[in-house]
Design an enzyme around this catalytic site. Structure first.
Site, PDB file in Angstrom:
ATOM      1  N   ARG A  27      12.187  -0.277   7.682  1.00  0.00           N
ATOM      2  CA  ARG A  27      12.706  -0.737   8.966  1.00  0.00           C
ATOM      3  C   ARG A  27      14.223  -0.824   8.914  1.00  0.00           C
ATOM      4  O   ARG A  27      14.785  -1.184   7.875  1.00  0.00           O
ATOM      5  CB  ARG A  27      12.196  -2.152   9.294  1.00  0.00           C
ATOM      6  CG  ARG A  27      10.821  -2.212   9.933  1.00  0.00           C
ATOM      7  CD  ARG A  27      10.838  -1.719  11.386  1.00  0.00           C
ATOM      8  NE  ARG A  27       9.527  -1.797  11.982  1.00  0.00           N
ATOM      9  CZ  ARG A  27       8.579  -0.844  11.900  1.00  0.00           C
ATOM     10  NH1 ARG A  27       8.803   0.269  11.252  1.00  0.00           N
ATOM     11  NH2 ARG A  27       7.412  -1.014  12.481  1.00  0.00           N
ATOM     12  N   THR A  77       5.429 -11.165  -5.997  1.00  0.00           N
ATOM     13  CA  THR A  77       4.310 -11.361  -6.921  1.00  0.00           C
ATOM     14  C   THR A  77       3.965 -10.025  -7.543  1.00  0.00           C
ATOM     15  O   THR A  77       3.601  -9.080  -6.821  1.00  0.00           O
ATOM     16  CB  THR A  77       3.079 -11.883  -6.133  1.00  0.00           C
ATOM     17  OG1 THR A  77       3.531 -12.885  -5.227  1.00  0.00           O
ATOM     18  CG2 THR A  77       2.014 -12.427  -7.059  1.00  0.00           C
ATOM     19  N   HIS A 100      12.880   8.120  12.708  1.00  0.00           N
ATOM     20  CA  HIS A 100      11.711   7.225  12.603  1.00  0.00           C
ATOM     21  C   HIS A 100      10.399   8.002  12.803  1.00  0.00           C
ATOM     22  O   HIS A 100       9.651   7.760  13.748  1.00  0.00           O
ATOM     23  CB  HIS A 100      11.815   6.068  13.611  1.00  0.00           C
ATOM     24  CG  HIS A 100      10.944   4.902  13.232  1.00  0.00           C
ATOM     25  ND1 HIS A 100      11.263   3.604  13.508  1.00  0.00           N
ATOM     26  CD2 HIS A 100       9.733   4.844  12.590  1.00  0.00           C
ATOM     27  CE1 HIS A 100      10.316   2.785  13.063  1.00  0.00           C
ATOM     28  NE2 HIS A 100       9.370   3.530  12.500  1.00  0.00           N
ATOM     29  N   ARG A 150       0.816  -1.209   0.000  1.00  0.00           N
ATOM     30  CA  ARG A 150       0.000   0.000   0.000  1.00  0.00           C
ATOM     31  C   ARG A 150       0.855   1.266   0.000  1.00  0.00           C
ATOM     32  O   ARG A 150       0.597   2.202  -0.735  1.00  0.00           O
ATOM     33  CB  ARG A 150      -0.928   0.029   1.226  1.00  0.00           C
ATOM     34  CG  ARG A 150      -2.125  -0.907   1.156  1.00  0.00           C
ATOM     35  CD  ARG A 150      -2.884  -0.801   2.473  1.00  0.00           C
ATOM     36  NE  ARG A 150      -1.933  -0.816   3.580  1.00  0.00           N
ATOM     37  CZ  ARG A 150      -1.529  -1.926   4.189  1.00  0.00           C
ATOM     38  NH1 ARG A 150      -2.010  -3.086   3.834  1.00  0.00           N
ATOM     39  NH2 ARG A 150      -0.625  -1.875   5.146  1.00  0.00           N
ATOM     40  N   ILE A 151       1.899   1.300   0.858  1.00  0.00           N
ATOM     41  CA  ILE A 151       2.698   2.542   0.957  1.00  0.00           C
ATOM     42  C   ILE A 151       3.537   2.714  -0.315  1.00  0.00           C
ATOM     43  O   ILE A 151       3.650   3.815  -0.852  1.00  0.00           O
ATOM     44  CB  ILE A 151       3.578   2.548   2.226  1.00  0.00           C
ATOM     45  CG1 ILE A 151       2.718   2.354   3.483  1.00  0.00           C
ATOM     46  CG2 ILE A 151       4.344   3.868   2.332  1.00  0.00           C
ATOM     47  CD1 ILE A 151       3.500   2.240   4.794  1.00  0.00           C
ATOM     48  N   GLU A 172      17.994   0.953  16.399  1.00  0.00           N
ATOM     49  CA  GLU A 172      17.347   2.189  16.908  1.00  0.00           C
ATOM     50  C   GLU A 172      17.018   2.064  18.389  1.00  0.00           C
ATOM     51  O   GLU A 172      16.653   0.976  18.839  1.00  0.00           O
ATOM     52  CB  GLU A 172      16.002   2.402  16.189  1.00  0.00           C
ATOM     53  CG  GLU A 172      16.059   2.881  14.799  1.00  0.00           C
ATOM     54  CD  GLU A 172      14.669   2.881  14.175  1.00  0.00           C
ATOM     55  OE1 GLU A 172      14.598   2.636  12.979  1.00  0.00           O
ATOM     56  OE2 GLU A 172      13.664   3.100  14.897  1.00  0.00           O
TER      57      GLU A 172
HETATM   58  C1  8YV Z   1       5.317   3.830  13.972  1.00  0.00           C
HETATM   59  C2  8YV Z   1       5.966   2.521  11.927  1.00  0.00           C
HETATM   60  O1  8YV Z   1       4.992   5.105  14.315  1.00  0.00           O
HETATM   61  O2  8YV Z   1       3.739   1.832  11.737  1.00  0.00           O
HETATM   62  C3  8YV Z   1       4.915   1.515  11.680  1.00  0.00           C
HETATM   63  O3  8YV Z   1       5.271   0.357  11.401  1.00  0.00           O
HETATM   64  O4  8YV Z   1       7.086   2.325  11.641  1.00  0.00           O
HETATM   65  C4  8YV Z   1       5.594   3.831  12.494  1.00  0.00           C
HETATM   66  O5  8YV Z   1       4.483   4.311  11.822  1.00  0.00           O
HETATM   67  C5  8YV Z   1       6.474   3.409  14.802  1.00  0.00           C
HETATM   68  O6  8YV Z   1       6.833   2.115  14.479  1.00  0.00           O
HETATM   69  C6  8YV Z   1       6.173   3.520  16.283  1.00  0.00           C
HETATM   70  O7  8YV Z   1       5.121   2.658  16.688  1.00  0.00           O
END
Ligand code: 8YV
Length: 324
Positions: free
Chosen positions: A238, A178, A285, A156-157, A267
């Site tokens: 990530r 896929t 982040h 989606r992103i 992190e």
């Molecule tokens: C979060 C993120 O804000 O949603 C996720 O997976 O990486 C961020 O949007 C962050 O992980 C803190 O919960």
């Protein structure tokens, strides 16, 4: 007596009020990082929890919470949750897909533009009083318009990032195991390529895939060596997907032109080598960090928790096997 739940990190008061209508809430508005030991203590008497991606919901934590029925992450990523342990213990786990797509895509673009046009280094230079006059060849950057945008992990992103490329007249290529359905590809104006082609042809490579054991160091020295020396890498997914040491070395030697990074290995600590580089844009982040989106994430997690603890299937259940 209302069921007891934990909210593991500081959230908006509106979220606590909403939950308090249903539950007895043990909040952590002081935002003390609980960690494994803290979570074990605070979850010992709880039936549910709203948790962040920073909370390690390991098998040991789940085992220490015998009454637990649901953990609801206010994040789309859930690599902090041991799903098998949850299912084994009858604990439903949920995340918050969808509500943060646009905000996270916006940050990917902000980092892309920042590294392309060298904004952080140029601003530091200006603030340091080093600007003595305009020069024709000052702070030359990389053009974004008409360049090739590559996306690794076209969920989606990734698709939201791709759709924004239209305004920059970019060619969009992507790789995922896929390929997308033809109509989704058409909506994103994106073409599937294999991973090596993606690495070789992208002027801007945006990583948007989850962190799993298989994705650990998916981008390492060998992959970076395939990229153009004029290319930029953007990671809003990530830490751990990229081998940070290999990335620093490629950036230092200008084998890669630049990087825009929101996430890091280990992190909130991160490799200090990044701080010595002037060809990186670094953020802490903050991919989903707008007030509206963080509110939507927390409220989505609250919806999931309310559903789970009232005998319904939560909308964003990650481990449906728990219901079997
Ligand atoms: C979060 C993120 O804000 O949603 C996720 O997976 O990486 C961020 O949007 C962050 O992980 C803190 O919960």
């Amino acid at each position: 007596m209302k069921p007891r739940i934990l909210v593991s990190r500081a959230v908006f008061p509106e979220v606590i009020s909403r939950l308090a209508g249903h539950f007895e809430v043990d909040d952590n508005q002081a935002d003390v990082i609980l960690g494994v030991e803290g979570l074990k203590v605070r979850l010992a008497d709880k039936v549910g929890a709203l948790t962040a991606a920073t909370d390690p919901l390991t098998a040991a934590v789940i085992a220490a919470a015998p009454k637990l029925k649901a953990v609801c992450n206010f994040a789309v990523g859930y690599n902090n949750i041991d799903l098998a342990a949850c299912s084994g213990a009858g604990v439903m786990a949920t995340n918050t897909p969808g509500v943060l797509d646009d905000t996270t895509a916006d940050l990917a673009w902000a980092l892309l533009m920042a590294t392309a046009r060298r904004l952080p280094a140029a601003e530091r230079w200006l603030r340091n009083g080093e600007w003595k006059g305009w020069e024709f060849v000052q702070w030359l950057g990389t053009d974004v318009h008409h360049a090739t945008l590559g996306i690794l992990g076209m969920g989606r992103i990734g698709q939201t990032v791709a759709r924004r490329a239209l305004g920059f007249d970019m060619k969009v290529i992507y790789h995922k195991r896929t390929p997308l359905a033809a109509e989704t590809e058409a909506a994103c104006r994106a073409t599937w390529v294999d991973k090596a082609t993606l690495l070789r042809e992208s002027d801007f490579l945006v990583l948007l895939l989850p962190y799993t054991p298989e994705n650990h160091h998916l981008i390492g020295a060998a992959e970076l060596a395939l990229m153009k020396p004029t290319a930029h890498l953007i990671n809003v997914a990530r830490g751990g997907i990229v081998d940070d040491e290999a990335l620093i070395s490629a950036l230092r030697q200008r084998r890669l032109c630049g990087a825009g990074l929101d996430v890091y290995e280990g992190e909130p600590k991160f490799n200090p080598g990044f701080l010595e580089l002037d060809n990186v844009a670094l953020t802490p982040h903050i991919g989903s960090s707008s007030r509206a989106t963080r509110m939507a994430m927390a409220m989505t997690a609250a919806d999931n928790l309310i559903a789970a603890l009232s005998g319904q299937r939560p909308p964003n259940l990650l481990n449906p096997d728990v219901l079997a």
